[in-house]
Write an enzyme that holds these catalytic residues in place. Structure first.
Site, PDB file in Angstrom:
ATOM      1  CE1 TYR A   1      -6.594   1.568   2.442  1.00  0.00           C
ATOM      2  CE2 TYR A   1      -5.213  -0.321   1.926  1.00  0.00           C
ATOM      3  CZ  TYR A   1      -5.515   0.752   2.737  1.00  0.00           C
ATOM      4  OH  TYR A   1      -4.745   1.012   3.838  1.00  0.00           O
TER       5      TYR A   1
ATOM      6  CD  GLU B   1      -2.571  -7.603   9.160  1.00  0.00           C
ATOM      7  OE1 GLU B   1      -3.554  -7.235   8.485  1.00  0.00           O
ATOM      8  OE2 GLU B   1      -1.552  -6.914   9.337  1.00  0.00           O
TER       9      GLU B   1
ATOM     10  CG  HIS C   1      -1.530  -1.284   1.572  1.00  0.00           C
ATOM     11  ND1 HIS C   1      -2.542  -1.812   0.807  1.00  0.00           N
ATOM     12  CD2 HIS C   1      -1.298  -2.189   2.558  1.00  0.00           C
ATOM     13  CE1 HIS C   1      -2.920  -2.973   1.328  1.00  0.00           C
ATOM     14  NE2 HIS C   1      -2.182  -3.230   2.379  1.00  0.00           N
TER      15      HIS C   1
ATOM     16  CG  HIS D   1      -1.205 -10.341   6.524  1.00  0.00           C
ATOM     17  ND1 HIS D   1       0.050  -9.789   6.492  1.00  0.00           N
ATOM     18  CD2 HIS D   1      -2.069  -9.315   6.226  1.00  0.00           C
ATOM     19  CE1 HIS D   1      -0.035  -8.494   6.207  1.00  0.00           C
ATOM     20  NE2 HIS D   1      -1.309  -8.177   6.038  1.00  0.00           N
TER      21      HIS D   1
ATOM     22  CG  ASP E   1       1.090  -4.899   4.597  1.00  0.00           C
ATOM     23  OD1 ASP E   1       0.256  -4.170   4.003  1.00  0.00           O
ATOM     24  OD2 ASP E   1       0.773  -5.591   5.586  1.00  0.00           O
TER      25      ASP E   1
HETATM   26 ZN    ZN Z   1      -2.018  -5.056   3.389  1.00  0.00          ZN
END
Ligand code: ZN
Length: 454
Positions: A119, A234, A56, A268, A319
């Site tokens: 996102y 996660e 991200h 994850h 991540d």
């Molecule tokens: Zn993520």
């Protein structure tokens, strides 16, 4: 273009005096035991570069801002609160500048490609931009500016939590109905026609928290080809919440309701029973491990030994981008296992080197997860290449089969001399070709953003 390496990690093993031909971004011939010729680009040790399967990018800008305690607050709170403050202000131009920095750092530390789990779609408050794909376009601009290979993964994020809770606050920037999401994916597929040929689009239903069972089934059916990425299991609370609402643990539920297979990448998968671990390994899906972020967020330790013993496939991702580095991710992955099992070389194969085994497996797994022809130095693959300098102190006394142990456990980005992304020579002599411009844009973006946050 010809690249001559004193030594290279080929699919068949280590080879000396290797001359590699690159044409239209792909490997188009590998000769071994040959002499260099004038005009060759000469490097010391050549490896298949890894694909970063989970990022991200905008979160790179938050690195270092949430490493403190606040009396009376739960641990995760400071991180999430800051992310939502960021989301109130981030502009498309800042999002592009931050992504360019993150992608450049990925290349400088050994990644040739990235799966951007994207996102952030709308303006603050959830208002759509005039072009609903505005922020996907910004990610693509950052990929073009840095030259990194991109598998763009637009995220379907419809609900605020398990049980179809409404979105609120910062989450409004993420939201889509299924139809609006399908239009976004179609638009992204149009946009990549103007991108390099190695660019791809997949889908990312965010998690079992942010999608409903019906929407998840529908979105997978509507997009029958290409990568499917999803966060799963996660944190323990997520396992408890999903179990309470859906009646099964997250991985257990997914395996029962979907034909999870090689196009799936589960991010994850930290909290699995032995049964879930074994069943997931049998599917041929890739588990996307993000060991540095998982450690930073205190997620837990992946069931790594059982998963690899069962033949499970994995790759690594950065991540939250708190610290971007190929060697750090692989080192943290093995060290978490050592601390947990109180043993050394936990993830090595029988009689195998730990660093080399992890590196080459992560190269294959990352390639599968991004649906990218790479992951090995082999004819026809994209020329995703990483060159390191084995004359450096961390490597100079090591034999061929120890070189990747040196890189993973004793090395860092300073060993990296060159990176090619589908043949684009973006890191040369340890510097990115657009480094100065990307750094100054990033500093300007952060000055603007921090002025709004204060
Ligand atoms: Zn993520």
């Amino acid at each position: 273009m010809k690249v001559f390496a004193r030594r290279a990690a080929l699919e068949s093993g280590w080879a000396s005096d290797v001359r590699l031909t690159v044409a239209q971004g792909r490997i188009a011939g590998i000769d071994t035991g040959v002499a260099p010729q004038s005009g060759d680009i000469r490097v010391d040790t050549l490896l298949p570069a890894l694909s970063n399967l989970h990022s991200h990018s905008f979160q790179r800008a938050m690195a270092g801002m949430t490493e403190y305690r606040q009396k009376g607050r739960e641990n995760f709170w400071t991180w999430r609160a800051l992310m939502y403050r960021f989301l109130d202000h981030l502009t498309p131009e800042q999002i592009r500048a931050i992504a360019s920095l993150a992608f450049m750092e990925m290349q400088l530390t050994g990644f040739a490609a990235v799966g951007e789990f994207h996102y952030l779609h709308h303006a603050a408050g959830g208002t759509a931009y005039d072009d609903p794909a505005e922020l996907s376009a910004r990610i693509m601009q950052a990929a073009q500016e840095t030259g990194i290979g991109l598998t763009h993964l637009p995220v379907l994020y419809t609900y605020g939590d398990v049980g179809e809770r409404p979105l609120n606050g910062g989450q409004l920037r993420f939201g889509h109905t299924l139809d609006a999401f399908s239009r976004l994916v179609a638009r992204c597929n149009d946009m990549i026609r103007d991108m390099p040929a190695d660019t791809q689009v997949g889908i990312a239903p965010h998690s079992l928290r942010a999608t409903s069972p019906a929407d998840l089934a529908e979105v997978v059916a509507r997009h029958p080809d290409g990568p499917v990425h999803m966060h799963i299991a996660e944190q323990r609370k997520e396992v408890e919440d999903v179990s309470a609402v859906l009646g099964a643990r997250p991985v257990e539920w997914l395996l029962e309701h979907h034909s999870v297979g090689p196009r799936w990448c589960l991010i994850h998968a930290t909290h699995m029973t032995e049964g879930e671990t074994d069943r997931l390994a049998q599917t041929g899906a890739v588990v996307g491990l993000c060991p540095v972020t998982e450690a930073n967020l205190g997620d837990g330790v992946f069931n790594g030994r059982s998963f690899l013993d069962a033949g499970g496939r994995f790759g690594v991702g950065t991540d939250s981008n708190i610290n971007i580095s190929v060697s750090e991710e692989l080192r943290m992955m093995e060290y978490a296992q050592r601390l947990f099992h109180q043993q050394r070389n936990v993830l090595a194969t029988e009689n195998g080197s730990t660093g080399q085994g992890l590196y080459l497996a992560a190269a294959r797994g990352g390639a599968q997860a991004l649906s990218r022809d790479c992951g090995a130095l082999a004819d026809g693959n994209w020329a995703d290449l990483l060159a390191i300098d084995s004359t450096a102190p961390a490597l100079c006394a090591l034999r061929d089969e120890q070189i990747l142990d040196g890189f993973v456990f004793a090395g860092d980005r300073r060993l990296i001399t060159d990176v090619w992304c589908a043949g684009r020579h973006q890191v040369q002599a340890g510097r990115h070709v657009a480094q100065d411009q990307i750094l100054s844009q990033y500093r300007a973006a952060m000055t603007g953003l921090m002025a709004k946050l204060d």
